[in-house]
Design an enzyme around this catalytic site. Structure first.
Site, PDB file in Angstrom:
ATOM      1  N   GLY A 249      -2.484 -24.502  95.882  1.00 37.83           N
ATOM      2  CA  GLY A 249      -3.571 -23.622  96.304  1.00 37.83           C
ATOM      3  C   GLY A 249      -4.097 -22.706  95.219  1.00 37.83           C
ATOM      4  O   GLY A 249      -4.840 -21.776  95.501  1.00 37.83           O
ATOM      5  N   PRO A 292       0.428 -27.954  92.662  1.00 37.06           N
ATOM      6  CA  PRO A 292      -0.981 -27.801  92.304  1.00 37.06           C
ATOM      7  C   PRO A 292      -1.746 -29.113  92.440  1.00 37.06           C
ATOM      8  O   PRO A 292      -1.264 -30.161  92.020  1.00 37.06           O
ATOM      9  CB  PRO A 292      -0.926 -27.365  90.837  1.00 37.06           C
ATOM     10  CG  PRO A 292       0.361 -27.953  90.319  1.00 37.06           C
ATOM     11  CD  PRO A 292       1.321 -27.914  91.485  1.00 37.06           C
ATOM     12  N   TYR A 335     -17.802 -27.548 104.055  1.00 33.33           N
ATOM     13  CA  TYR A 335     -17.342 -26.155 103.927  1.00 33.33           C
ATOM     14  C   TYR A 335     -18.388 -25.205 103.346  1.00 33.33           C
ATOM     15  O   TYR A 335     -18.075 -24.034 103.127  1.00 33.33           O
ATOM     16  CB  TYR A 335     -16.157 -26.041 102.962  1.00 33.33           C
ATOM     17  CG  TYR A 335     -15.020 -27.003 103.087  1.00 33.33           C
ATOM     18  CD1 TYR A 335     -14.098 -26.897 104.130  1.00 33.33           C
ATOM     19  CD2 TYR A 335     -14.817 -27.978 102.122  1.00 33.33           C
ATOM     20  CE1 TYR A 335     -13.008 -27.756 104.191  1.00 33.33           C
ATOM     21  CE2 TYR A 335     -13.727 -28.838 102.181  1.00 33.33           C
ATOM     22  CZ  TYR A 335     -12.830 -28.720 103.223  1.00 33.33           C
ATOM     23  OH  TYR A 335     -11.758 -29.550 103.274  1.00 33.33           O
ATOM     24  N   CYS A 362     -29.014 -40.063 104.929  1.00 28.80           N
ATOM     25  CA  CYS A 362     -29.934 -39.746 106.016  1.00 28.80           C
ATOM     26  C   CYS A 362     -29.378 -38.642 106.897  1.00 28.80           C
ATOM     27  O   CYS A 362     -28.997 -38.868 108.053  1.00 28.80           O
ATOM     28  CB  CYS A 362     -30.239 -41.002 106.809  1.00 28.80           C
ATOM     29  SG  CYS A 362     -31.324 -42.057 105.859  1.00 28.80           S
ATOM     30  N   TYR A 391     -11.085 -33.387  95.239  1.00 27.16           N
ATOM     31  CA  TYR A 391     -11.670 -33.479  96.583  1.00 27.16           C
ATOM     32  C   TYR A 391     -13.111 -33.984  96.583  1.00 27.16           C
ATOM     33  O   TYR A 391     -13.914 -33.584  97.417  1.00 27.16           O
ATOM     34  CB  TYR A 391     -11.551 -32.122  97.310  1.00 27.16           C
ATOM     35  CG  TYR A 391     -10.127 -31.622  97.358  1.00 27.16           C
ATOM     36  CD1 TYR A 391      -9.186 -32.277  98.141  1.00 27.16           C
ATOM     37  CD2 TYR A 391      -9.703 -30.541  96.587  1.00 27.16           C
ATOM     38  CE1 TYR A 391      -7.863 -31.853  98.166  1.00 27.16           C
ATOM     39  CE2 TYR A 391      -8.377 -30.119  96.613  1.00 27.16           C
ATOM     40  CZ  TYR A 391      -7.464 -30.774  97.406  1.00 27.16           C
ATOM     41  OH  TYR A 391      -6.157 -30.366  97.433  1.00 27.16           O
TER      42      TYR A 391
HETATM   43  C1  LIG Z   1      -3.529 -29.569  99.802  1.00 29.58           C
HETATM   44  C2  LIG Z   1      -2.119 -29.279  99.522  1.00 29.58           C
HETATM   45  C3  LIG Z   1      -1.718 -28.922  98.230  1.00 29.58           C
HETATM   46  C4  LIG Z   1      -2.678 -28.757  97.085  1.00 29.58           C
HETATM   47  O1  LIG Z   1      -3.638 -27.765  97.291  1.00 29.58           O
HETATM   48  P1  LIG Z   1      -4.626 -27.377  96.099  1.00 29.58           P
HETATM   49  O2  LIG Z   1      -5.484 -26.333  96.685  1.00 29.58           O
HETATM   50  O3  LIG Z   1      -5.375 -28.598  95.727  1.00 29.58           O
HETATM   51  O4  LIG Z   1      -3.770 -26.892  94.969  1.00 29.58           O
HETATM   52  C5  LIG Z   1      -0.375 -28.712  98.000  1.00 29.58           C
HETATM   53  N1  LIG Z   1       0.534 -28.835  98.998  1.00 29.58           N
HETATM   54  C6  LIG Z   1       0.177 -29.176 100.249  1.00 29.58           C
HETATM   55  C7  LIG Z   1       1.216 -29.329 101.280  1.00 29.58           C
HETATM   56  C8  LIG Z   1      -1.153 -29.409 100.553  1.00 29.58           C
HETATM   57  O5  LIG Z   1      -1.492 -29.737 101.801  1.00 29.58           O
END
Ligand SMILES: *Cc1c(COP(=O)(O)O)cnc(C)c1O
Length: 433
Positions: A249, A292, A335, A362, A391
């Site tokens: 994240g 990550p 989003y 479309c 993504y």
């Molecule tokens: C999506 C996810 C990640 C990676 O998230 P990022 O925002 O891309 O770093 C890591 N662990 C889990 C369990 C996830 O669902």
């Protein structure tokens, strides 16, 4: 000037990624085209690995979160850089296995793994299954029993941390479909029950509190809550989960104003918290895992499009339509995600107006971005959308029966197609009657 230091402008005023002129790449490989800077991906992998080595004596592992961008090639790059991987589906497991990934370094996530996927994970030697709920716990235990095996697992815990991010990507709080909650005792109960099962071994705990987070505080809070929970498990149930997986994240820069930290900052801050709690509660230091995804690949990738028409609607807006759209990048329609764009063949020219970049699907909502400042746009210009490494390809679809773009990796002076462009034959290949 740009999101990422691997983007520059050459003497002809064209955008370059690494040493490669993006207008030339678009000519050679066609558009839409995903371009991935492999050197940047490797550099990002090393950022995590080095931080764990330096501040935690190497007692940990960064997992590349495959869902950000899962190809056989990216899996190999992550493996070469010494990373493990997290996967969330049979398709991702299959991809990694085929790529020769060291499967013992794979963690399998997901809130509703099917029996087939659990079997596949076991067949492929996936190291850890991150169990989401009690039903899954029983199913994993039974699948392992059938093989006379003991499956190492972690539990996905909701630590109750609000990561102040977009609602769709906030997953650490109690109202989440992922995992078991701490505050109502669910997490404790599932550990208690697991300790009675013979074919699973609870090796650790996991949490993932959200995505695109710019602050170390939520990670530190999560680390603190999780460490204390581990100590509680020891004191109450005599359990000793050795792995603490804090998820991913880590934020990246999409637009001006996004101000992400370096990987080392997040890792270091979490490590400090882990050490503090370990001292307070007299625990041995856990094996620390980070996951990550976006921060490994997002800024390493761009998408190149060709402008097909420009509609100046007086007093309303200017639509610049490109030859891709939500089929290769659905993040705006899903989003309202922010992106920066550059007119690749006029990268030095001054911006003259704000335009809406529209796709060719479309749907009126098929927009890549609104209010993008650009120089005078003409039909045939090459438009680069930045930080699309994560993504985008992994969320691409064949909506409107549009073939998915190719992906080219650049590395030093080399360039190669790592995912070929889909053909119309690919589009109909599953229509069997
Ligand atoms: C999506 C996810 C990640 C990676 O998230 P990022 O925002 O891309 O770093 C890591 N662990 C889990 C369990 C996830 O669902």
């Amino acid at each position: 000037m740009f999101n990422s230091d691997n983007l520059t402008v050459n003497e002809q005023g064209r955008l370059c990624i690494g040493s490669h002129d993006t207008v030339e790449l678009a000519k050679e490989f066609g558009t839409p085209l995903y371009v991935l800077d492999e050197d940047k991906v490797r550099q990002n992998c090393r950022g995590y690995k080095n931080a764990i080595d330096e501040y935690y004596g190497g007692k940990g592992l960064a997992l590349y979160a495959s869902k950000a961008l899962c190809t056989m090639y990216t899996a190999r790059v992550a493996a070469e850089e010494g990373l493990g991987a997290d996967v969330v589906s049979g398709g991702e497991i299959y991809t990694l296995k085929k790529a020769g990934f060291p499967m013992e370094k794979v963690f399998f996530h997901g809130n509703n793994k099917t029996d087939d996927e659990i079997e596949l994970a076991m067949d492929c030697g996936v190291g850890h299954i991150v169990v989401d709920n009690i039903y899954e716990l029983d199913r994993v235990n039974q699948a392992a029993a059938k093989r006379n095996a003991v499956q190492p697992i972690l539990f996905r815990i909701k630590p109750g941390i609000d990561a102040h991010t977009h609602d769709f990507v906030r997953t650490g709080q109690i109202d989440s479909k992922f995992g078991v909650a701490l505050e109502n005792g669910e997490a404790y109960e599932i550990h208690k029950y697991a300790s009675t099962l013979k074919n699973v071994s609870v090796d650790g705990v996991h949490c993932h509190i959200g995505s695109q987070i710019f602050d170390v505080t939520p990670f530190c809070e999560a680390a603190k809550v999780m460490m204390n929970f581990v100590a509680d498990l020891r004191d109450t149930l005599g359990l000793d989960p050795k792995i603490l997986n804090l998820g991913g994240g880590f934020g990246i820069k999409y637009v001006e104003g996004d101000d992400p930290l370096a990987p080392v900052d997040y890792v270091k801050a979490a490590i400090e918290t882990v050490k503090e709690v370990a001292e307070q509660r007299k625990m041995t230091l856990p094996f620390l895992v980070f996951e990550p995804g976006r921060s490994i690949v997002a800024e390493a990738g761009i998408t190149l499009y060709t402008v097909g028409c420009v509609k100046d609607i007086v007093n309303v807006r200017t639509y610049v339509s490109v030859d891709g759209g939500m089929s290769d990048n659905p993040r705006y329609i899903m989003y309202g995600s922010k992106y920066s764009a550059v007119l690749a063949n006029k990268a030095n020219e001054e911006n003259v107006k704000k335009v809406t970049i529209a796709g060719k699907c479309c749907e009126s909502g098929d927009i890549i971005q609104e209010n993008v400042p650009l120089p005078e746009v003409n039909v045939g210009d090459t438009l680069a959308v930045l930080a699309t490494g994560a993504y985008n390809y992994s969320m691409a679809s064949n909506y409107n029966r549009i073939p998915r773009p190719a992906m080219v990796a650049v590395k030093g002076s080399e360039k190669k197609v790592i995912v070929r462009r889909e053909t119309y034959e690919d589009i109909i290949k599953n229509d069997i009657i």
